[in-house]
Write a protein that holds these residues in place. Structure first.
Motif, mmCIF file in Angstrom:
data_model
loop_
_atom_site.group_PDB
_atom_site.id
_atom_site.type_symbol
_atom_site.label_atom_id
_atom_site.label_comp_id
_atom_site.label_asym_id
_atom_site.label_seq_id
_atom_site.Cartn_x
_atom_site.Cartn_y
_atom_site.Cartn_z
ATOM 1 N N PRO A 152 0.805 -1.231 0.000
ATOM 2 C CA PRO A 152 0.000 0.000 0.000
ATOM 3 C C PRO A 152 0.836 1.279 0.000
ATOM 4 C CG PRO A 152 -0.745 -1.533 1.710
ATOM 5 C CD PRO A 152 0.588 -2.020 1.233
ATOM 6 N N ILE A 153 2.149 1.169 0.042
ATOM 7 C CA ILE A 153 3.015 2.349 0.092
ATOM 8 C C ILE A 153 2.876 3.166 -1.189
ATOM 9 C CG2 ILE A 153 5.415 3.152 0.211
ATOM 10 C CD1 ILE A 153 6.054 0.663 1.847
ATOM 11 N N ASP A 154 2.696 4.473 -1.038
ATOM 12 C CA ASP A 154 2.670 5.390 -2.177
ATOM 13 C C ASP A 154 4.113 5.685 -2.571
ATOM 14 O OD1 ASP A 154 2.421 7.448 -4.006
ATOM 15 O OD2 ASP A 154 0.924 8.555 -2.851
ATOM 16 N N THR A 155 4.536 5.223 -3.741
ATOM 17 C CA THR A 155 5.935 5.350 -4.156
ATOM 18 C C THR A 155 6.206 6.611 -4.977
ATOM 19 O OG1 THR A 155 5.482 3.980 -6.108
ATOM 20 C CG2 THR A 155 6.293 2.859 -4.123
ATOM 21 N N THR A 156 5.250 7.516 -5.034
ATOM 22 C CA THR A 156 5.462 8.763 -5.773
ATOM 23 C C THR A 156 6.674 9.511 -5.220
ATOM 24 O OG1 THR A 156 3.088 8.976 -6.168
ATOM 25 C CG2 THR A 156 4.444 10.945 -6.487
ATOM 26 N N GLY A 157 7.650 9.786 -6.077
ATOM 27 C CA GLY A 157 8.847 10.500 -5.633
ATOM 28 C C GLY A 157 9.807 9.678 -4.809
#
Length: 230
Positions: free
Chosen positions: A81-86
């Protein structure tokens, strides 16, 4: 060696050269560097990378290839579920490639600690070695910018440690990453409560004494710093 990558989408595939295990032979005397090819050392083996011997380890040592484990780690991160944006990937190697640290930071998971600009950011650090110096380690935590000069402190609150033996199970390391975001969120709630938590002078003194560890010089320095900034 350090390699830093920052992209807005998925990072380019991570890759490392493979290491190989080498048979060791007895050298007959200190005057000769010619091995006796009929006398094999059965207690230890060599680890070779790019034509160089980078380690000698026991025969029971199980090699975990960087190229395999770090690919698995990144697949797990993208599947979580980790948001990997950037997301930022920082690779550090030392000892001719025998030790590797890969650190991932996730700007999309930044939590403000107070109204003064202090914040913490989700961080995952993975360590592996070929020379027996480190276990395979995965640390989940946070980094915090505490000064305008960019000084960073870190706290790791979840870890998976596995020895390089025949029973090592890298799937355990990968599976644990699915809980990284949940654990980070739980700790972030605690951090945000700190600025509004009252602390008595006695409590502060006890903390400083504990940090000083019996050193009068360090205690005096800590007390001076406390008076100056608190």
């Amino acid at each position: 060696m350090t390699n830093l990558k920052l992209v807005e989408d998925r990072l380019e595939d991570i890759s490392f050269p493979l290491v190989s295990e080498q048979t060791l032979y007895v050298v007959p005397s200190v005057e000769s560097d010619v091995p006796m090819l009929d006398e094999v050392i059965t207690s230890h083996k060599g680890i070779e990378l790019n034509g160089n011997n980078i380690a000698i380890v026991g025969m029971g040592y199980t090699v975990v290839q960087n190229d395999g484990i770090f690919r698995q780690i990144e697949d797990a991160i993208y599947s979580s579920p980790i948001d990997t944006t950037g997301m930022v990937r920082k690779i550090k190697t030392s000892h001719l490639g025998a030790r590797t640290v890969v650190t991932y930071t996730f700007p999309a998971h930044k939590v403000d600690i107070n109204d003064k600009g202090d914040h913490v950011m989700l961080t995952i650090k993975v360590l592996n070695s070929y020379d027996g110096s480190w276990r395979l380690m995965t640390l989940v935590g946070a980094v915090r910018e505490v000064c305008k000069n960019g000084m960073v402190i870190g706290e790791y609150f979840s870890e998976v440690l596995q020895k390089h033996t025949k029973n090592i199970d890298t799937d355990v390391t990968v599976q644990k990453l699915s809980h990284a975001l949940e654990v980070f969120g739980q700790n972030a709630e605690l951090w945000t409560s700190y600025p509004s938590t009252p602390v008595s002078d006695l409590q502060a003194t006890n903390v400083l004494m504990s940090l000083a560890g019996g050193s009068k010089t360090l205690l005096e320095l800590l007390q001076q710093t406390h008076v100056r900034y608190v």
